[in-house]
Motif scaffolding. Structure first.
Motif, mmCIF file in Angstrom:
data_model
loop_
_atom_site.group_PDB
_atom_site.id
_atom_site.type_symbol
_atom_site.label_atom_id
_atom_site.label_comp_id
_atom_site.label_asym_id
_atom_site.label_seq_id
_atom_site.Cartn_x
_atom_site.Cartn_y
_atom_site.Cartn_z
ATOM 1 N N PRO A 14 0.813 -1.226 0.000
ATOM 2 C CA PRO A 14 0.000 0.000 0.000
ATOM 3 C C PRO A 14 0.843 1.271 0.000
ATOM 4 N N TRP A 18 0.794 4.071 -2.879
ATOM 5 C CA TRP A 18 0.549 5.469 -2.529
ATOM 6 C C TRP A 18 1.636 6.357 -3.134
ATOM 7 N N GLN A 19 2.885 5.937 -3.027
ATOM 8 C CA GLN A 19 3.986 6.717 -3.575
ATOM 9 C C GLN A 19 3.840 6.870 -5.086
ATOM 10 N N ALA A 22 1.101 9.356 -5.737
ATOM 11 C CA ALA A 22 1.524 10.713 -5.370
ATOM 12 C C ALA A 22 2.443 11.296 -6.434
#
Length: 104
Positions: A14, A18-19, A22
């Motif tokens: 996760p 997310w990275q 982003a």
């Protein structure tokens, strides 16, 4: 493809996802700002940029769907399928940001 649900890769998946999202979001905003400035005549822009802007969306969507289907057909975990689907978008946003700003 290994699908260990409790291994280190699955536990940190996760965060990696997310990275990736982003980075796409940040670079997308840069690309949007530069293209808007180009359309307003504030910065020099290639004459084909508006057409490129539209065409690359369809290409990226097709590549993303193909990548996701390939990963899913190999039995990948959901996060791996999502990562594969995001990879074409990430590649394009990174390349566009670099090309439009000249230094990213």
């Amino acid at each position: 493809m290994k699908t260990d649900m409790f291994g280190p890769a699955a536990i940190f998946a996760p965060f990696a996802l997310w990275q990736q999202m982003a980075e796409i979001a940040w670079e997308s905003q840069t690309v949007i700002a530069m293209r808007t400035a180009g359309l307003l005549g504030l910065v020099k822009q290639d004459a084909g940029e508006p057409q490129r802007m539209v065409m690359e969306k369809a290409d990226a969507a097709g590549e993303a769907m193909t990548a996701a289907l390939r990963a899913a057909s190999r039995g990948a975990r959901a996060d791996q399928v999502m990562k594969a689907a995001l990879r074409p978008y990430r590649r394009r946003t990174k390349a566009n940001a670099k090309r439009l700003t000249g230094h990213l």
